[in-house]
Write a protein that holds these residues in place. Structure first.
Motif, PDB file in Angstrom:
ATOM      1  N   UNK A  40      15.873 -47.708 -27.887  1.00 12.34           N
ATOM      2  CA  UNK A  40      17.240 -48.242 -27.845  1.00 12.34           C
ATOM      3  C   UNK A  40      18.109 -47.432 -26.880  1.00 12.34           C
ATOM      4  N   UNK A  41      18.014 -46.116 -26.971  1.00 13.49           N
ATOM      5  CA  UNK A  41      18.805 -45.258 -26.090  1.00 13.49           C
ATOM      6  C   UNK A  41      18.455 -45.530 -24.629  1.00 13.49           C
ATOM      7  N   UNK A  42      17.171 -45.719 -24.362  1.00 14.94           N
ATOM      8  CA  UNK A  42      16.729 -46.006 -22.990  1.00 14.94           C
ATOM      9  C   UNK A  42      17.314 -47.335 -22.510  1.00 14.94           C
ATOM     10  N   UNK A  43      17.317 -48.345 -23.389  1.00 12.86           N
ATOM     11  CA  UNK A  43      17.815 -49.663 -22.983  1.00 12.86           C
ATOM     12  C   UNK A  43      19.324 -49.694 -22.795  1.00 12.86           C
ATOM     13  N   UNK A  44      20.027 -48.804 -23.517  1.00 12.32           N
ATOM     14  CA  UNK A  44      21.493 -48.854 -23.493  1.00 12.32           C
ATOM     15  C   UNK A  44      22.113 -47.958 -22.433  1.00 12.32           C
ATOM     16  N   UNK A  45      21.271 -47.171 -21.756  1.00 15.35           N
ATOM     17  CA  UNK A  45      21.864 -46.253 -20.771  1.00 15.35           C
ATOM     18  C   UNK A  45      22.423 -47.059 -19.602  1.00 15.35           C
ATOM     19  N   UNK A  46      23.381 -46.479 -18.922  1.00 17.32           N
ATOM     20  CA  UNK A  46      24.006 -47.196 -17.799  1.00 17.32           C
ATOM     21  C   UNK A  46      23.030 -47.265 -16.636  1.00 17.32           C
ATOM     22  N   UNK A  47      22.861 -48.432 -16.099  1.00 17.10           N
ATOM     23  CA  UNK A  47      21.941 -48.586 -14.976  1.00 17.10           C
ATOM     24  C   UNK A  47      22.656 -49.284 -13.821  1.00 17.10           C
ATOM     25  N   UNK A  48      22.412 -48.811 -12.616  1.00 12.12           N
ATOM     26  CA  UNK A  48      23.019 -49.406 -11.427  1.00 12.12           C
ATOM     27  C   UNK A  48      21.921 -49.878 -10.490  1.00 12.12           C
ATOM     28  N   UNK A  49      22.080 -51.047  -9.952  1.00  6.84           N
ATOM     29  CA  UNK A  49      21.162 -51.512  -8.908  1.00  6.84           C
ATOM     30  C   UNK A  49      19.773 -51.844  -9.427  1.00  6.84           C
ATOM     31  N   UNK A  50      18.857 -51.971  -8.508  1.00  6.67           N
ATOM     32  CA  UNK A  50      17.482 -52.348  -8.849  1.00  6.67           C
ATOM     33  C   UNK A  50      16.777 -51.181  -9.530  1.00  6.67           C
ATOM     34  N   UNK A  51      15.874 -51.472 -10.477  1.00  7.81           N
ATOM     35  CA  UNK A  51      15.150 -50.385 -11.148  1.00  7.81           C
ATOM     36  C   UNK A  51      14.253 -49.623 -10.167  1.00  7.81           C
ATOM     37  N   UNK A  52      14.243 -48.303 -10.322  1.00  7.30           N
ATOM     38  CA  UNK A  52      13.372 -47.471  -9.477  1.00  7.30           C
ATOM     39  C   UNK A  52      11.949 -47.531 -10.037  1.00  7.30           C
ATOM     40  N   UNK A  53      11.012 -46.928  -9.311  1.00  9.80           N
ATOM     41  CA  UNK A  53       9.622 -46.874  -9.776  1.00  9.80           C
ATOM     42  C   UNK A  53       9.564 -46.158 -11.125  1.00  9.80           C
ATOM     43  N   UNK A  54      10.395 -45.126 -11.266  1.00  7.03           N
ATOM     44  CA  UNK A  54      10.414 -44.371 -12.518  1.00  7.03           C
ATOM     45  C   UNK A  54      10.950 -45.235 -13.667  1.00  7.03           C
ATOM     46  N   UNK A  55      11.994 -46.048 -13.375  1.00 13.46           N
ATOM     47  CA  UNK A  55      12.518 -46.974 -14.399  1.00 13.46           C
ATOM     48  C   UNK A  55      11.432 -47.949 -14.848  1.00 13.46           C
ATOM     49  N   UNK A  56      10.675 -48.475 -13.883  1.00 13.31           N
ATOM     50  CA  UNK A  56       9.611 -49.435 -14.213  1.00 13.31           C
ATOM     51  C   UNK A  56       8.553 -48.784 -15.096  1.00 13.31           C
ATOM     52  N   UNK A  57       8.250 -47.527 -14.778  1.00 16.11           N
ATOM     53  CA  UNK A  57       7.303 -46.763 -15.575  1.00 16.11           C
ATOM     54  C   UNK A  57       7.830 -46.628 -17.022  1.00 16.11           C
ATOM     55  N   UNK A  58       9.120 -46.283 -17.141  1.00 19.52           N
ATOM     56  CA  UNK A  58       9.700 -46.104 -18.483  1.00 19.52           C
ATOM     57  C   UNK A  58       9.749 -47.422 -19.264  1.00 19.52           C
ATOM     58  N   UNK A  59       9.889 -48.542 -18.546  1.00 22.42           N
ATOM     59  CA  UNK A  59       9.868 -49.845 -19.227  1.00 22.42           C
ATOM     60  C   UNK A  59       8.492 -50.095 -19.848  1.00 22.42           C
ATOM     61  N   UNK A  60       7.449 -49.701 -19.138  1.00 29.08           N
ATOM     62  CA  UNK A  60       6.097 -49.840 -19.697  1.00 29.08           C
ATOM     63  C   UNK A  60       5.926 -48.918 -20.908  1.00 29.08           C
ATOM     64  N   UNK A  61       6.498 -47.698 -20.804  1.00 29.02           N
ATOM     65  CA  UNK A  61       6.426 -46.764 -21.938  1.00 29.02           C
ATOM     66  C   UNK A  61       7.118 -47.387 -23.153  1.00 29.02           C
ATOM     67  N   UNK A  62       8.282 -48.007 -22.929  1.00 30.71           N
ATOM     68  CA  UNK A  62       9.048 -48.614 -24.025  1.00 30.71           C
ATOM     69  C   UNK A  62       8.237 -49.710 -24.714  1.00 30.71           C
ATOM     70  N   UNK A  63       7.609 -50.541 -23.914  1.00 30.12           N
ATOM     71  CA  UNK A  63       6.775 -51.616 -24.461  1.00 30.12           C
ATOM     72  C   UNK A  63       5.669 -51.053 -25.348  1.00 30.12           C
ATOM     73  N   UNK A  64       5.031 -50.022 -24.830  1.00 37.32           N
ATOM     74  CA  UNK A  64       3.936 -49.374 -25.534  1.00 37.32           C
ATOM     75  C   UNK A  64       4.393 -48.761 -26.857  1.00 37.32           C
ATOM     76  N   UNK A  65       5.557 -48.128 -26.822  1.00 40.57           N
ATOM     77  CA  UNK A  65       6.106 -47.482 -28.016  1.00 40.57           C
ATOM     78  C   UNK A  65       6.394 -48.533 -29.096  1.00 40.57           C
ATOM     79  N   UNK A  66       6.922 -49.675 -28.692  1.00 43.19           N
ATOM     80  CA  UNK A  66       7.222 -50.723 -29.678  1.00 43.19           C
ATOM     81  C   UNK A  66       5.931 -51.282 -30.289  1.00 43.19           C
ATOM     82  N   UNK A  67       4.863 -51.293 -29.504  1.00 43.86           N
ATOM     83  CA  UNK A  67       3.581 -51.743 -30.055  1.00 43.86           C
ATOM     84  C   UNK A  67       3.061 -50.761 -31.112  1.00 43.86           C
ATOM     85  N   UNK A  68       3.290 -49.468 -30.897  1.00 49.40           N
ATOM     86  CA  UNK A  68       2.904 -48.462 -31.903  1.00 49.40           C
ATOM     87  C   UNK A  68       3.650 -48.742 -33.208  1.00 49.40           C
TER      88      UNK A  68
END
Lengths: 115, 310
Positions: free
Chosen positions: A15-43
């Protein structure tokens, strides 16, 4: 088995990751963290499904190993003090811990289990 | 480029005395350190620094010490990047070398065929050179033999109040079976796929030296054999070579039992590191989804330990 962070703490981190302020297109690191978030929710999903049975089975095994009121912390202390260094007690302990970790890996990362 | 990146570019330009900084970009990955790449129009550079607010964790050296270890090992013939400048205890700049660190690319891309065949020989050779680094050129580092490391991780688990019977079983086994004392050498401490820069023709440089210490040379070989660093492939050394091939390729005599001991130790250590990452998040010292998620990888280490010890 002890699982850290707890399911609630994992959801809070997503939730904290999703609610943080984001500007512009997601960086490679943001995309990586989105995959981490998906994985965490599956756990968290797998835990909701599997944890009750795993916990009951673990408690039953622990009771047959150490007696009805035993806790995992008692077991940890006995191992630390060398009470399970050898013999049939060690074999029973290993069977117990293997069963526990097989159940936990089915929650945390089922792909890790070996055939 | 964002405002924060502009400011970092200005700082780097001043610190390095460069006329221009271009293509400043944060490289993905790396949970505990930030890595940035940039150029000056002629050469490529890498900035390695601590994220804001991140203190040193136990068993790790600061960035200045890390840079000095890298330079000493490189001068001793180990494959390592050239240090350009130590900015402060939290940041240094090194040359950017061409190569690949992504484990899956190295494991799968046809262009890495030769590198894969040379993997055991390259790694064992590089480790032997690291282990032969003369002490005179090195900064002060802790002596971390098996006993010292066990007591370090014991303290961490106790402080967390962690109840992990499998880690207790591992620690007990590691204490009872600890190997005889040996003349200490420089140990890289994190020599594994992901921290190795590899080109089509083989190993180019070992990166991420923050776990460097003095200790048992077999520790580095054992760490390279931990299952987490196979990234899904089968063979024990990074998915690319067998245990036996790696040990046989080490140019000096080394006891395979000792290597196996440190493989088990490494598996335990990785498990504790997962809990340390989770604690960084949970304590609020460095709240991040990435750190939180790694906590749940501790059970992978526990699973592997039960296979190694059972």
């Amino acid at each position: 088995m002890e699982a850290i962070p707890s399911a609630e703490e994992l959801i809070a981190a997503v939730t904290a990751f999703r609610e943080r302020e984001a500007f512009g297109a997601p960086s490679a690191h943001d995309l990586y963290l989105m995959r981490v978030a998906e994985n965490v929710l599956k756990i968290v999903e797998r835990e909701a499904l599997l944890k009750p049975t795993a916990e009951a089975a673990e408690a039953a095994r622990l009771a047959s190993l150490l007696g009805p009121k035993a806790k995992a912390s008692d077991l940890a202390k006995l191992i630390r003090d060398g009470a399970f260094d050898e013999g049939t007690q060690r074999r029973a302990l290993i069977a117990h811990l293997k069963a526990s970790v097989v159940d936990q890996i089915a929650i945390d990362n089922p792909k890790w289990a070996l055939p | 480029m964002s405002w924060a990146n502009d400011r970092l570019a200005e700082e780097l330009k001043a610190a390095l005395g460069l006329a221009r900084i271009e293509n400043l970009v944060r490289l993905s990955g790396g949970a505990s350190r930030e890595t940035w790449a940039f150029g000056d129009g002629t050469r490529g550079y890498i900035l390695r620094r601590d994220p804001a607010g991140a203190g040193g964790s136990e068993g790790t050296v600061d960035r200045e010490t890390e840079a000095r270890v890298i330079e000493a090992a490189r001068l001793a013939g180990a494959p390592a990047p050239k240090i350009v400048k130590i900015l402060d205890p939290h940041a240094f700049v090194m040359e950017r070398l061409a190569g690949e660190t992504d484990p899956r690319t190295i494991q799968r891309e046809p262009s890495f065929d030769v590198a894969r065949r040379r993997f055991a020989e390259d790694c064992a050779g590089a480790l032997a050179r690291i282990h032969a680094t003369p002490f005179e050129g090195l900064p002060k580092l802790s002596l971390m033999d098996a006993e010292a490391q066990l007591s370090l991780y014991r303290g961490i688990l106790d402080r967390f109040g962690a109840v992990r019977p499998i880690f207790e079983l591992a620690m007990r086994w590691l204490l009872v079976h600890r190997p005889a004392a040996i003349a200490p050498v420089l140990v890289h401490g994190d020599f594994r796929l992901g921290n190795l820069l590899i080109g089509p023709n083989g190993l180019i440089a070992a990166l991420d030296w923050e776990l460097a210490h003095f200790g048992d040379p077999a520790e580095d070989l054992g760490w390279l054999l931990v299952r987490s660093w196979r990234f899904g492939a089968k063979r024990e050394a990074g998915g690319l070579a067998s245990f036996e091939e790696l040990v046989a390729a080490y140019p000096r005599p080394i006891d395979p039992t000792r290597v196996r001991y440190w493989q088990i130790f490494g598996t335990f250590k990785w498990g504790v590191m997962c809990l340390i990452q989770a604690d960084r998040h949970l304590s609020g010292r460095q709240a991040s989804l990435e750190h939180a998620a790694i906590g749940r990888r501790a059970s992978e280490a526990e699973y592997d330990l039960m296979n190694l010890l059972g």
